[in-house]
Design a protein around this motif. Structure first.
Motif, PDB file in Angstrom:
ATOM      1  N   ALA A  52       0.838  -1.207   0.000  1.00 45.18           N
ATOM      2  CA  ALA A  52       0.000   0.000   0.000  1.00 45.18           C
ATOM      3  C   ALA A  52       0.872   1.256   0.000  1.00 45.18           C
ATOM      4  N   GLN A  53       1.921   1.210   0.812  1.00 45.71           N
ATOM      5  CA  GLN A  53       2.848   2.336   0.912  1.00 45.71           C
ATOM      6  C   GLN A  53       3.529   2.602  -0.434  1.00 45.71           C
ATOM      7  N   ALA A  54       4.024   1.522  -1.045  1.00 45.96           N
ATOM      8  CA  ALA A  54       4.746   1.669  -2.325  1.00 45.96           C
ATOM      9  C   ALA A  54       3.812   2.224  -3.399  1.00 45.96           C
ATOM     10  N   LEU A  55       2.588   1.709  -3.451  1.00 46.86           N
ATOM     11  CA  LEU A  55       1.651   2.169  -4.483  1.00 46.86           C
ATOM     12  C   LEU A  55       1.284   3.636  -4.271  1.00 46.86           C
ATOM     13  N   ALA A  56       1.142   4.013  -3.003  1.00 51.26           N
ATOM     14  CA  ALA A  56       0.737   5.390  -2.695  1.00 51.26           C
ATOM     15  C   ALA A  56       1.782   6.389  -3.172  1.00 51.26           C
ATOM     16  N   GLU A  57       3.047   5.951  -3.262  1.00 51.41           N
ATOM     17  CA  GLU A  57       4.128   6.885  -3.611  1.00 51.41           C
ATOM     18  C   GLU A  57       4.435   6.926  -5.106  1.00 51.41           C
ATOM     19  N   VAL A  58       3.759   6.113  -5.913  1.00 52.14           N
ATOM     20  CA  VAL A  58       4.092   6.049  -7.342  1.00 52.14           C
ATOM     21  C   VAL A  58       3.486   7.238  -8.086  1.00 52.14           C
ATOM     22  N   PRO A  59       4.315   8.025  -8.799  1.00 50.55           N
ATOM     23  CA  PRO A  59       3.738   9.084  -9.639  1.00 50.55           C
ATOM     24  C   PRO A  59       3.056   8.449 -10.859  1.00 50.55           C
ATOM     25  N   THR A  60       1.900   8.947 -11.203  1.00 46.93           N
ATOM     26  CA  THR A  60       1.136   8.301 -12.277  1.00 46.93           C
ATOM     27  C   THR A  60       1.059   9.147 -13.545  1.00 46.93           C
ATOM     28  N   ASN A  61       1.697  10.318 -13.543  1.00 45.77           N
ATOM     29  CA  ASN A  61       1.550  11.216 -14.709  1.00 45.77           C
ATOM     30  C   ASN A  61       2.472  10.867 -15.869  1.00 45.77           C
ATOM     31  N   ARG A  62       3.522  10.039 -15.600  1.00 48.12           N
ATOM     32  CA  ARG A  62       4.465   9.671 -16.664  1.00 48.12           C
ATOM     33  C   ARG A  62       4.221   8.243 -17.109  1.00 48.12           C
ATOM     34  N   TYR A  63       4.527   7.961 -18.370  1.00 46.58           N
ATOM     35  CA  TYR A  63       4.444   6.585 -18.862  1.00 46.58           C
ATOM     36  C   TYR A  63       5.395   5.688 -18.077  1.00 46.58           C
ATOM     37  N   PRO A  64       5.022   4.395 -17.980  1.00 48.89           N
ATOM     38  CA  PRO A  64       5.914   3.472 -17.260  1.00 48.89           C
ATOM     39  C   PRO A  64       7.191   3.196 -18.053  1.00 48.89           C
ATOM     40  N   ASP A  65       8.212   2.712 -17.362  1.00 47.08           N
ATOM     41  CA  ASP A  65       9.428   2.203 -18.008  1.00 47.08           C
ATOM     42  C   ASP A  65       9.023   0.990 -18.841  1.00 47.08           C
ATOM     43  N   PRO A  66       9.197   1.047 -20.177  1.00 45.62           N
ATOM     44  CA  PRO A  66       8.700  -0.047 -21.026  1.00 45.62           C
ATOM     45  C   PRO A  66       9.276  -1.409 -20.643  1.00 45.62           C
ATOM     46  N   LEU A  67      10.516  -1.452 -20.180  1.00 46.79           N
ATOM     47  CA  LEU A  67      11.136  -2.738 -19.873  1.00 46.79           C
ATOM     48  C   LEU A  67      11.124  -3.048 -18.376  1.00 46.79           C
ATOM     49  N   SER A  68      10.380  -2.268 -17.589  1.00 46.63           N
ATOM     50  CA  SER A  68      10.263  -2.541 -16.149  1.00 46.63           C
ATOM     51  C   SER A  68      11.638  -2.710 -15.501  1.00 46.63           C
ATOM     52  N   GLY A  69      12.539  -1.757 -15.766  1.00 47.59           N
ATOM     53  CA  GLY A  69      13.956  -1.893 -15.371  1.00 47.59           C
ATOM     54  C   GLY A  69      14.209  -2.354 -13.945  1.00 47.59           C
ATOM     55  N   ALA A  76      15.931 -10.734 -12.095  1.00 50.31           N
ATOM     56  CA  ALA A  76      17.181 -11.328 -12.580  1.00 50.31           C
ATOM     57  C   ALA A  76      18.047 -11.793 -11.410  1.00 50.31           C
ATOM     58  N   SER A  77      18.172 -10.969 -10.370  1.00 52.87           N
ATOM     59  CA  SER A  77      19.046 -11.404  -9.270  1.00 52.87           C
ATOM     60  C   SER A  77      18.383 -12.527  -8.478  1.00 52.87           C
ATOM     61  N   PRO A  83      19.777  -9.410 -16.441  1.00 55.12           N
ATOM     62  CA  PRO A  83      18.525  -8.692 -16.746  1.00 55.12           C
ATOM     63  C   PRO A  83      18.104  -8.808 -18.216  1.00 55.12           C
ATOM     64  N   SER A  84      19.055  -8.977 -19.121  1.00 50.93           N
ATOM     65  CA  SER A  84      18.718  -9.121 -20.546  1.00 50.93           C
ATOM     66  C   SER A  84      17.981 -10.431 -20.823  1.00 50.93           C
ATOM     67  N   GLN A  85      17.900 -11.297 -19.806  1.00 49.38           N
ATOM     68  CA  GLN A  85      17.200 -12.575 -19.967  1.00 49.38           C
ATOM     69  C   GLN A  85      15.795 -12.557 -19.377  1.00 49.38           C
ATOM     70  N   GLY A 231       3.515 -10.918 -14.725  1.00 48.14           N
ATOM     71  CA  GLY A 231       4.178 -12.184 -14.997  1.00 48.14           C
ATOM     72  C   GLY A 231       5.505 -11.890 -15.670  1.00 48.14           C
ATOM     73  N   TYR A 232       6.328 -12.919 -15.856  1.00 48.15           N
ATOM     74  CA  TYR A 232       7.605 -12.697 -16.536  1.00 48.15           C
ATOM     75  C   TYR A 232       8.088 -13.990 -17.159  1.00 48.15           C
ATOM     76  N   VAL A 233       8.935 -13.834 -18.176  1.00 45.89           N
ATOM     77  CA  VAL A 233       9.616 -14.996 -18.742  1.00 45.89           C
ATOM     78  C   VAL A 233      11.117 -14.809 -18.606  1.00 45.89           C
ATOM     79  N   LEU A 234      11.801 -15.946 -18.513  1.00 51.15           N
ATOM     80  CA  LEU A 234      13.261 -16.009 -18.529  1.00 51.15           C
ATOM     81  C   LEU A 234      13.646 -16.754 -19.800  1.00 51.15           C
ATOM     82  N   SER A 235      14.612 -16.223 -20.534  1.00 50.17           N
ATOM     83  CA  SER A 235      15.069 -16.907 -21.747  1.00 50.17           C
ATOM     84  C   SER A 235      16.435 -16.349 -22.135  1.00 50.17           C
ATOM     85  N   SER A 236      16.857 -16.608 -23.362  1.00 47.44           N
ATOM     86  CA  SER A 236      18.107 -16.022 -23.852  1.00 47.44           C
ATOM     87  C   SER A 236      17.831 -14.578 -24.285  1.00 47.44           C
TER      88      SER A 236
END
Ligand SMILES: *Cc1c(COP(=O)(O)O)cnc(C)c1O
Length: 365
Positions: A52-69, A76-77, A83-85, A231-236
């Motif tokens: 709840a805390q994390a969601l409350a602090e997210v700015p919503t006016n900008r587009y998300p990071d396309p690759l969810s960095g 990945a860790s 991360p490229s996988q 969700g996420y996938v892991l691959s090459s």
């Protein structure tokens, strides 16, 4: 239930969509919902507060990071890959769609192992991919690995589900390795329920050897985020690049990414619930198998597949007289008279076993 599609609109559809109906999850608000393999325990209160805390602090006016960095790096860790996988999606379902979008299509072949998750065939056909079925044993639901490996030699995409939905059994890791060797295309190991199996059951270590392996995970089942959609996938890196090229860049919202990041960091806090679900799975299976005329298949997931006579009627009585919702597969190919019951809390599991016992008692009288 969604609106029906009138004939005049149907006539305008792309041919591969012309026979489809809107998806009906057969949801009825019920006291106990064991129909969709969600984590019915919900988040531990301290994790819910952090979320709840994390969601409350997210700015919503900008587009998300396309690759969810940030989330990508955390995943990945967690899994010990680069991360490229990693590719994050709006639920595993979106990544499945993207996989078929990238690797399916007219002239391409997908090998499927039914009975299994019906979404694979749906997306394959919608995207004009030819589906070759290698059916499971009709009694044990085990896979004919030799036949599957043979079919894989001509496939652009092979999909195996481990643990399989709705049968609950695992795909052996050495069989996945044989598929990766035989298949000139990509091999998807859908591990949406792997958190409920043992670590050694996962095909993930094969990622180090096979560039054509794709392992799918989701936060929807073990990690309590079915309503959020991550969700996420892991691959090459090459396969991840192909997915990144076809996907909608902003499908994973800032809120989705923030929620996934919290849960990726709170895996330890979810471990006790997952252990309880595994213990309850054994207890639920025993309780169901002890009922007269009920067969329960062994499961490595958070659900149990059962067969009983008049399963469709029993499922309606459970819903209407007991307000307990389970999933009806009684009319699905290869699953005659089968119901799939999600492992719930001890109280929910007792309630479904007691109610089914009463229903079966009544039908014998
Ligand atoms: C639930 C499920 C998924 C993905 O679910 P999402 O909620 O879209 O992440 C993928 N595969 C199988 C077999 C599933 O049961």
């Amino acid at each position: 239930m969604a609106e029906p599609i009138p004939g005049a609109i149907r006539a305008l559809l792309r041919p591969s969509a012309a026979k489809l109906e809107p998806y009906d999850p057969a949801f009825t608000p019920s006291r106990i919902n064991l129909s969709a393999n969600e984590n019915t325990y919900g988040l531990p209160p301290e994790v819910h507060r952090k979320l709840a805390q994390a969601l409350a602090e997210v700015p919503t006016n900008r587009y998300p990071d396309p690759l969810s960095g940030d989330l990508r790096a955390a995943i990945a860790s967690w899994h010990g890959v680069d991360p490229s996988q990693v590719c994050v999606g709006n639920g595993g379902d979106e990544l499945l769609f993207n996989l078929f979008l990238a690797f399916g299509g007219s002239g391409h072949v997908m090998v499927n192992v039914p009975p299994t998750f019906t979404v694979y065939r749906l997306y394959a056909e919608l995207l004009e991919t030819r589906v070759v079925d290698v059916p499971r044993d009709p009694v044990t639901y085990e896979v004919d690995v030799d036949a599957l490996v043979d079919a894989a030699r001509g496939a652009n995409l092979v999909v195996v589900t481990s643990p399989n939905n709705p049968t609950g059994n695992l795909m052996p890791v050495d069989a996945v390795a044989r598929l990766c060797q035989a298949c000139p295309g990509v091999v998807l190991a859908d591990e949406a329920y792997m958190e409920f199996a043992e670590p050694a059951d996962s095909a993930e270590p094969l990622l180090a050897t096979y560039d054509n392996l794709v392992v799918l995970h989701t936060f929807s089942k073990a990690y309590c985020l079915a309503g959020v959609r991550v969700g996420y996938v892991l691959s090459s890196p090459g396969v991840i690049g192909a997915l990144a090229a076809v996907r909608q860049p902003y499908s994973v919202s800032v809120l989705d990414q923030a929620a996934g990041l919290v849960l990726a960091g709170e895996r330890e806090a979810l471990a006790p619930t997952i252990a309880t679900i595994k213990a309850e799975r054994a207890r639920l299976s025993r309780g169901l198998a002890a009922l007269p005329g009920v067969t329960a298949w062994p499961s490595a997931a958070n659900f149990v597949l059962v067969r009983l006579s008049q399963a469709h009627q029993a499922r309606e009585t459970l819903r209407d007289d007991y307000s307990i919702l389970v999933r009806d597969f009684s009319q699905a190919p290869g699953l005659t008279d089968c119901l799939r019951i999600t492992v719930g809390t001890p109280q929910e599991n007792d309630a479904v076993v007691d109610a089914l016992g009463q229903i079966l008692e009544g039908s014998r009288a």
